[in-house]
Design a protein around this motif. Structure first.
Motif, PDB file in Angstrom:
ATOM      1  N   ALA A  64       0.842  -1.196   0.000  1.00 64.42           N
ATOM      2  CA  ALA A  64       0.000   0.000   0.000  1.00 64.42           C
ATOM      3  C   ALA A  64       0.873   1.241   0.000  1.00 64.42           C
ATOM      4  O   ALA A  64       2.050   1.210   0.373  1.00 64.42           O
ATOM      5  CB  ALA A  64      -0.937   0.006   1.214  1.00 64.42           C
ATOM      6  N   ALA A  65       0.269   2.348  -0.414  1.00 61.78           N
ATOM      7  CA  ALA A  65       0.951   3.639  -0.417  1.00 61.78           C
ATOM      8  C   ALA A  65      -0.101   4.735  -0.377  1.00 61.78           C
ATOM      9  O   ALA A  65      -1.266   4.522  -0.720  1.00 61.78           O
ATOM     10  CB  ALA A  65       1.839   3.788  -1.648  1.00 61.78           C
ATOM     11  N   CYS A  66       0.338   5.922   0.033  1.00 63.36           N
ATOM     12  CA  CYS A  66      -0.538   7.091   0.098  1.00 63.36           C
ATOM     13  C   CYS A  66       0.111   8.211  -0.709  1.00 63.36           C
ATOM     14  O   CYS A  66       1.290   8.530  -0.494  1.00 63.36           O
ATOM     15  CB  CYS A  66      -0.728   7.513   1.552  1.00 63.36           C
TER      16      CYS A  66
ATOM     17  N   ASP B 233      -0.790   3.296 -13.684  1.00 63.68           N
ATOM     18  CA  ASP B 233      -0.711   1.852 -13.459  1.00 63.68           C
ATOM     19  C   ASP B 233      -0.496   1.633 -11.968  1.00 63.68           C
ATOM     20  O   ASP B 233       0.637   1.677 -11.464  1.00 63.68           O
ATOM     21  CB  ASP B 233       0.435   1.247 -14.268  1.00 63.68           C
ATOM     22  N   VAL B 234      -1.587   1.422 -11.238  1.00 60.94           N
ATOM     23  CA  VAL B 234      -1.514   1.337  -9.779  1.00 60.94           C
ATOM     24  C   VAL B 234      -0.652   0.160  -9.331  1.00 60.94           C
ATOM     25  O   VAL B 234       0.167   0.285  -8.415  1.00 60.94           O
ATOM     26  CB  VAL B 234      -2.928   1.230  -9.169  1.00 60.94           C
ATOM     27  N   LYS B 235      -0.812  -0.990  -9.962  1.00 55.46           N
ATOM     28  CA  LYS B 235      -0.055  -2.173  -9.534  1.00 55.46           C
ATOM     29  C   LYS B 235       1.442  -1.964  -9.726  1.00 55.46           C
ATOM     30  O   LYS B 235       2.246  -2.293  -8.845  1.00 55.46           O
ATOM     31  CB  LYS B 235      -0.531  -3.408 -10.294  1.00 55.46           C
TER      32      LYS B 235
ATOM     33  N   ALA C 169       6.743  -0.720  -7.048  1.00 50.92           N
ATOM     34  CA  ALA C 169       7.973   0.077  -6.973  1.00 50.92           C
ATOM     35  C   ALA C 169       8.022   1.013  -5.779  1.00 50.92           C
ATOM     36  O   ALA C 169       9.096   1.268  -5.223  1.00 50.92           O
ATOM     37  CB  ALA C 169       8.134   0.880  -8.263  1.00 50.92           C
ATOM     38  N   LYS C 170       6.870   1.538  -5.340  1.00 55.44           N
ATOM     39  CA  LYS C 170       6.881   2.637  -4.369  1.00 55.44           C
ATOM     40  C   LYS C 170       6.067   2.370  -3.102  1.00 55.44           C
ATOM     41  O   LYS C 170       5.812   3.305  -2.341  1.00 55.44           O
ATOM     42  CB  LYS C 170       6.327   3.904  -5.046  1.00 55.44           C
TER      43      LYS C 170
END
Length: 398
Positions: free
Chosen positions: A83-85, A94-96, A101-102
């Motif tokens: 997860a990320a914010c 490209d969310v996946k 990566a982040k």
């Protein structure tokens, strides 16, 4: 069900083919055009399994002007989440791929995450995705959230008297009836508290575990221990002679504040305030060391290290086993390891030429004598100076 039976039939036929000669080749073409190829005699087993719910349910737990606390919940078939914010103004195509990566959360189950140090009254999006036990990635999920207003924060937190390793704070509760707990620590330690044991991101559980440990020693419940740490109204650490000491120099620190009832329930969001200790002023003191005495006397060594200096700036000399020091020489964090033990070593500092006495206990072992400049608060002002020696005494003398 019909589709599942057809897949099962295909698998049985495939296994039957694999048992025949000559060998066959299998090719699978994915919808994205990717092709997977294998010889049948190389395939040990083919397994078909129904895909369960592989996604993360995101919900808001609390918010302050600079933090968003979220619950990242998954089912039993999920083995890992990411997860990320990010600010809502940031476009993620490209969310996946972005999460691969982040991601700032990478955990093996449900997780509570505080996204801290955000901008007040700003929209953010929390993205998450889940993996099953075979590495299959489900659909990404997202939730848009907005940080609160500063005036809605439950506490006013101010720092003062910041030095290289110490700071004071004044915390005021906007609700005079709310009792609260305060703790200052390094940012790295705060992150460690979130993830230690089974805390799964929830720093409040660190405090619960601490109260449980203290309660066990006193034969009391952990809830009864809360009153030992709880404050009300306005609390000034300096006025209470409770200055936070032995912090890491030139590093981010956090002040953790939360309201808690006597029953152990959170009654406010967890408010995180960042501060930073000062960088120490460098000293041009040149420290040189020499082993003046190296003896073995009745089960312990007698070592005297003679130190010479070029000015009156304070410094410290220490003796440590080489096996303990070498990893920190290699990683470059010797000063942090030597001085960041949680003890204020400035008390032991001296100035000018001096003989330093030590009683090491491992005869025949390699040791280092280490000299390093210290400021008044225990932060390093010079690079470490190191000489090595082998402690006198053989097996017959031990």
């Amino acid at each position: 069900m019909k589709k599942y039976l057809l897949l099962l039939l295909a698998a049985c036929q495939g296994l039957a083919v694999m048992a025949q000669t000559p060998d066959y080749k299998m090719k699978i073409t994915m919808k994205d055009g990717t092709k997977l190829t294998a010889r049948t005699d190389e395939v040990e087993d083919i397994t078909f399994a129904k895909i369960g719910k592989t996604e993360v349910t995101i919900s808001e737990k609390y918010k302050t002007s600079t933090s968003l606390g979220v619950n990242l919940e998954v089912g039993p078939n999920v083995s890992r989440i990411k997860a990320a914010c990010v600010p809502a103004s940031q476009t993620i195509t490209d969310v996946k791929a972005f999460l691969e990566a982040k991601a700032t959360v990478d955990y093996n189950g449900s997780y509570t995450k505080a996204f801290d140090f955000l901008t007040p009254e700003t929209e953010y999006v929390v993205y998450a995705m889940a993996y099953d036990a075979d590495g299959y990635v489900g659909d990404a999920t997202q939730l848009k959230l907005t940080t609160g207003k500063v005036e809605d924060d439950p506490f006013v937190v101010e720092t003062k008297n910041i030095t290289t390793t110490t700071l004071d704070y004044v915390v005021s509760s906007k609700d005079p009836n709310v009792q609260f707990v305060i703790q200052t620590t390094g940012l790295d330690m705060y992150k460690q508290w979130c993830d230690e044991g089974a805390n799964a991101g929830d720093v409040f559980q660190h405090f619960v575990n601490y109260w449980k440990a203290v309660g066990q020693m006193y034969g009391s419940s952990w809830q009864e221990m809360i009153s030992l740490d709880a404050r009300k109204g306005t609390y000034d650490s300096y006025a209470d002679n409770n200055t936070q000491k032995v912090l890491l120099w030139d590093a981010d620190q956090v002040i953790i504040v939360f309201g808690v009832s006597n029953e152990g329930e959170l009654v406010t969001p967890i408010q995180i305030t960042k501060a930073r200790t000062l960088a120490p002023e460098p000293s041009n003191n040149k420290i040189s060391l020499e082993i003046k005495t190296n003896e073995w006397e009745k089960f312990k060594g007698n070592v005297v290290v003679a130190a010479k200096t070029t000015n009156a700036d304070t410094y410290l000399v220490n003796v440590q086993k080489a096996s303990l020091v070498d990893p920190h020489l290699q990683s470059g964090d010797l000063a942090k390891w030597l001085l960041g033990s949680g003890q204020d070593l400035s008390f032991y500092a001296q100035s000018g030429d001096a003989d330093w006495e030590f009683k090491p206990k491992e005869a025949g072992e390699k040791y280092y004598a280490i000299g390093i400049g210290l400021d008044a608060h225990g932060a390093p002002t010079t690079k470490p100076v190191i000489i090595d020696f082998v402690l006198a005494g053989g097996s017959s003398e031990k």
